[in-house]
Design a protein around this motif. Structure first.
Motif, PDB file in Angstrom:
ATOM      1  N   TYR A 238       0.618  -1.376  -0.151  1.00  0.00           N
ATOM      2  CA  TYR A 238      -0.058  -0.011  -0.084  1.00  0.00           C
ATOM      3  C   TYR A 238       0.711   0.999  -0.014  1.00  0.00           C
ATOM      4  O   TYR A 238       1.886   1.268   0.778  1.00  0.00           O
ATOM      5  N   ILE A 239       0.545   2.233  -0.680  1.00  0.00           N
ATOM      6  CA  ILE A 239       0.869   3.592  -0.438  1.00  0.00           C
ATOM      7  C   ILE A 239      -0.179   4.368   0.119  1.00  0.00           C
ATOM      8  O   ILE A 239      -1.332   4.188  -0.254  1.00  0.00           O
TER       9      ILE A 239
ATOM     10  N   ILE B 157      -0.214  -2.223   8.884  1.00  0.00           N
ATOM     11  CA  ILE B 157       0.833  -2.552   9.369  1.00  0.00           C
ATOM     12  C   ILE B 157       0.918  -3.771  10.424  1.00  0.00           C
ATOM     13  O   ILE B 157       1.463  -4.970  10.389  1.00  0.00           O
ATOM     14  N   LYS B 158       0.046  -3.637  11.201  1.00  0.00           N
ATOM     15  CA  LYS B 158      -0.388  -4.740  12.228  1.00  0.00           C
ATOM     16  C   LYS B 158      -0.839  -6.034  11.601  1.00  0.00           C
ATOM     17  O   LYS B 158      -0.902  -7.074  12.188  1.00  0.00           O
ATOM     18  N   ALA B 159      -1.393  -5.841  10.277  1.00  0.00           N
ATOM     19  CA  ALA B 159      -2.081  -7.033   9.452  1.00  0.00           C
ATOM     20  C   ALA B 159      -0.577  -7.464   8.599  1.00  0.00           C
ATOM     21  O   ALA B 159      -1.060  -8.110   7.600  1.00  0.00           O
ATOM     22  N   ASP B 160       0.543  -7.072   8.990  1.00  0.00           N
ATOM     23  CA  ASP B 160       1.726  -7.418   8.187  1.00  0.00           C
ATOM     24  C   ASP B 160       1.977  -7.060   6.607  1.00  0.00           C
ATOM     25  O   ASP B 160       2.271  -7.553   5.946  1.00  0.00           O
TER      26      ASP B 160
ATOM     27  N   PRO C 249     -10.467   4.978  14.496  1.00  0.00           N
ATOM     28  CA  PRO C 249     -10.196   3.638  14.855  1.00  0.00           C
ATOM     29  C   PRO C 249     -11.168   2.825  14.208  1.00  0.00           C
ATOM     30  O   PRO C 249     -10.743   1.713  13.605  1.00  0.00           O
ATOM     31  N   TYR C 250     -12.492   2.946  14.485  1.00  0.00           N
ATOM     32  CA  TYR C 250     -13.502   1.802  14.115  1.00  0.00           C
ATOM     33  C   TYR C 250     -13.414   2.064  12.343  1.00  0.00           C
ATOM     34  O   TYR C 250     -13.296   0.821  11.866  1.00  0.00           O
ATOM     35  N   PHE C 251     -13.497   3.074  11.820  1.00  0.00           N
ATOM     36  CA  PHE C 251     -13.547   3.095  10.379  1.00  0.00           C
ATOM     37  C   PHE C 251     -12.327   2.671   9.586  1.00  0.00           C
ATOM     38  O   PHE C 251     -12.338   2.249   8.585  1.00  0.00           O
ATOM     39  N   ALA C 252     -10.911   2.765  10.417  1.00  0.00           N
ATOM     40  CA  ALA C 252      -9.722   2.444   9.819  1.00  0.00           C
ATOM     41  C   ALA C 252     -10.074   0.825   9.729  1.00  0.00           C
ATOM     42  O   ALA C 252      -9.610   0.244   8.744  1.00  0.00           O
ATOM     43  N   GLN C 253     -10.565   0.252  10.740  1.00  0.00           N
ATOM     44  CA  GLN C 253     -10.800  -1.099  10.836  1.00  0.00           C
ATOM     45  C   GLN C 253     -11.688  -1.531   9.509  1.00  0.00           C
ATOM     46  O   GLN C 253     -11.519  -2.562   8.918  1.00  0.00           O
ATOM     47  N   GLU C 254     -12.640  -0.983   9.380  1.00  0.00           N
ATOM     48  CA  GLU C 254     -13.780  -1.201   8.311  1.00  0.00           C
ATOM     49  C   GLU C 254     -12.956  -1.258   7.043  1.00  0.00           C
ATOM     50  O   GLU C 254     -13.395  -2.028   6.156  1.00  0.00           O
ATOM     51  N   MET C 255     -12.231  -0.477   6.940  1.00  0.00           N
ATOM     52  CA  MET C 255     -11.477  -0.024   5.537  1.00  0.00           C
ATOM     53  C   MET C 255     -10.396  -1.411   5.456  1.00  0.00           C
ATOM     54  O   MET C 255     -10.085  -2.031   4.638  1.00  0.00           O
TER      55      MET C 255
ATOM     56  N   GLU D 137      -8.647  -5.860   2.663  1.00  0.00           N
ATOM     57  CA  GLU D 137      -7.796  -7.265   2.846  1.00  0.00           C
ATOM     58  C   GLU D 137      -8.740  -8.596   2.754  1.00  0.00           C
ATOM     59  O   GLU D 137      -8.526  -9.595   2.553  1.00  0.00           O
ATOM     60  N   LYS D 138     -10.003  -8.224   3.244  1.00  0.00           N
ATOM     61  CA  LYS D 138     -10.965  -9.438   3.189  1.00  0.00           C
ATOM     62  C   LYS D 138     -12.231  -9.338   2.578  1.00  0.00           C
ATOM     63  O   LYS D 138     -13.217  -9.972   2.702  1.00  0.00           O
ATOM     64  N   GLN D 139     -12.226  -8.422   1.631  1.00  0.00           N
ATOM     65  CA  GLN D 139     -13.262  -8.086   0.762  1.00  0.00           C
ATOM     66  C   GLN D 139     -14.748  -8.003   1.517  1.00  0.00           C
ATOM     67  O   GLN D 139     -15.599  -8.257   0.999  1.00  0.00           O
ATOM     68  N   LYS D 140     -14.763  -7.536   2.768  1.00  0.00           N
ATOM     69  CA  LYS D 140     -15.916  -7.447   3.465  1.00  0.00           C
ATOM     70  C   LYS D 140     -16.601  -6.188   3.006  1.00  0.00           C
ATOM     71  O   LYS D 140     -15.817  -5.132   2.934  1.00  0.00           O
TER      72      LYS D 140
END
Ligand code: FAD
Length: 352
Positions: A6-7, A23-26, A321-327, A332-335
């Motif tokens: 990612y950029i 980064i936490k997701a490697d 924080p919540y929407f960064a996780q949504e993103m 990454e998981k096509q959710k």
């Protein structure tokens, strides 16, 4: 060419929290951030408050956002050995008898017990509160500059961070990747806050930016630990320093402080603060607010590997924080993204 997953363009709250979660997701992440620009995150009051406004409205998704945001912040503090999350709670003195009755009716009608408690008159001696007021829990403020500096240090260790202005003309987009100067990545995510208005890929999104100003002041012998809010607010920053805020201006979108805003904030503070104060600083910023007051997340309608994370508006601190996780889950998981936040809702506005 250096290769990344990612950029990320921008290291405000949006770009920082998304880059951190990737980064936490490697994932291999390159962060490009123009450090010479004034930003909204640098001047944010950082308040988080589940119950707001004249009608004690519960913040959108409050029951989901606030527990997530708290757990995320405490864990980030631990990891970065910093302190930026201040759960001080919030006190709203009733402005008059009419407002007191209105608030009491609302607290009876709505199920707000989890957040609201009634406070008796004269609970605080430094401010006018002859009728008492409402105490809101799960509220407080985040020291955004401290959080972002901690994340920058984290990026300098774990990712590639470049202080530079992204040049949109230099981006090359192909079917499965993007190239930018000497870098190649699978995907690019734009997180430029208000400056998205200059981004040729996303400037068509219906932003409704709002300039805001705050004051920094000193007050001797003021001991209230809570944020006090009555039209304007006072946040205790520590060391006898306080932030007063804020203004909303939609027709003069620049980053300059003005005497008008200073006067507007001071005159509201004067109505309830009994102690003298001295203004020592004034700051201005532009909030990336949106016409429908919901964030902008998603994929460019024409380019599969170009994305946006923006539109955090007046509540960047609790939404990010919540929407960064949504993103992250979307990338990454096509959710699927929540429809209210997905920019698909505006695809009809886009034309090549
Ligand atoms: C006065 C004021 C008070 C506020 N109070 C609160 C509050 O109490 N609570 C709350 O939750 N929110 C508050 N906000 C809102 C909050 O500040 C925003 O929601 C949030 O900071 C937006 O973050 P962002 O990352 O989207 O944008 P920004 O913080 O503006 O960050 C954008 C980043 O992108 C970078 N950038 C832009 N263009 C480029 C480019 N071409 N190349 C490289 N880098 C680029 C910039 O340098 C910057 O680092 C307030 C805002 C203001 C102005």
């Amino acid at each position: 060419m250096q290769q990344f997953d990612y950029i990320i363009v921008g290291q405000g709250i949006a770009g920082s929290l998304l880059a951190y979660q990737l980064i936490k997701a490697d994932k291999q992440v390159l962060i490009l951030n123009d450090e010479t620009l004034p930003t909204s995150s640098a001047v944010a009051g950082g308040i988080f408050n589940p119950i707001t406004g004249k009608n004690l409205d519960k913040t959108w998704l409050a029951d989901t956002l606030f527990p997530f945001f708290k757990a995320f912040s405490l864990s980030l503090e631990k990891e970065t050995h910093t302190s930026f999350y201040h759960e001080t709670n919030l006190f709203r003195p009733y402005a008059n008898e009419q407002q007191r009755k209105h608030f009491l009716k609302l607290t009876d009608e709505y199920d707000l017990d989890r957040y609201i408690r009634l406070v008796k008159p004269e609970a605080y001696s430094e401010i006018e509160n002859p009728l008492g007021g409402l105490y809101t829990s799960s509220a407080g403020w985040v020291d955004v500059p401290v959080m972002l500096e901690a994340l920058k240090q984290f990026f300098l260790q774990k990712a590639t961070y470049q202080p530079e202005k992204f040049d949109y003309q230099a981006l090359e987009i192909s079917k499965n990747s993007v190239a930018y100067k000497g870098f190649k990545a699978a995907k690019i995510v734009f997180c430029e806050g208000y400056y998205a208005s200059q981004n040729p890929y996303f400037k068509w999104l219906p932003f409704n930016p709002a300039k805001g100003e705050t004051l920094i002041a000193t007050i001797d012998n003021y001991s209230i630990k809570e944020i006090v809010n009555q039209g304007s607010w006072i946040i205790p920053l520590g060391d006898q320093q306080f932030r007063f805020g804020s203004t909303y201006i939609w027709n003069q979108l620049d980053w300059q402080t003005t005497d008008e805003s200073k006067e507007a904030i001071s005159s509201k503070i004067d109505k309830f603060l009994k102690l003298p104060y001295q203004i020592i600083d004034q700051q201005a910023g532009i909030r990336p607010t949106t016409k429908d007051r919901r964030p902008f997340l998603g994929n460019h309608p024409a380019y599969a590997n170009v994305y946006v994370f923006n539109g955090l508006g007046t509540k960047g601190v609790s939404l990010a924080p919540y929407f960064a996780q949504e993103m992250l889950f979307f990338l990454e998981k096509q959710k699927d993204l929540m429809p209210e936040s997905n920019i698909q809702r505006f695809y009809s506005l886009y034309s090549l």
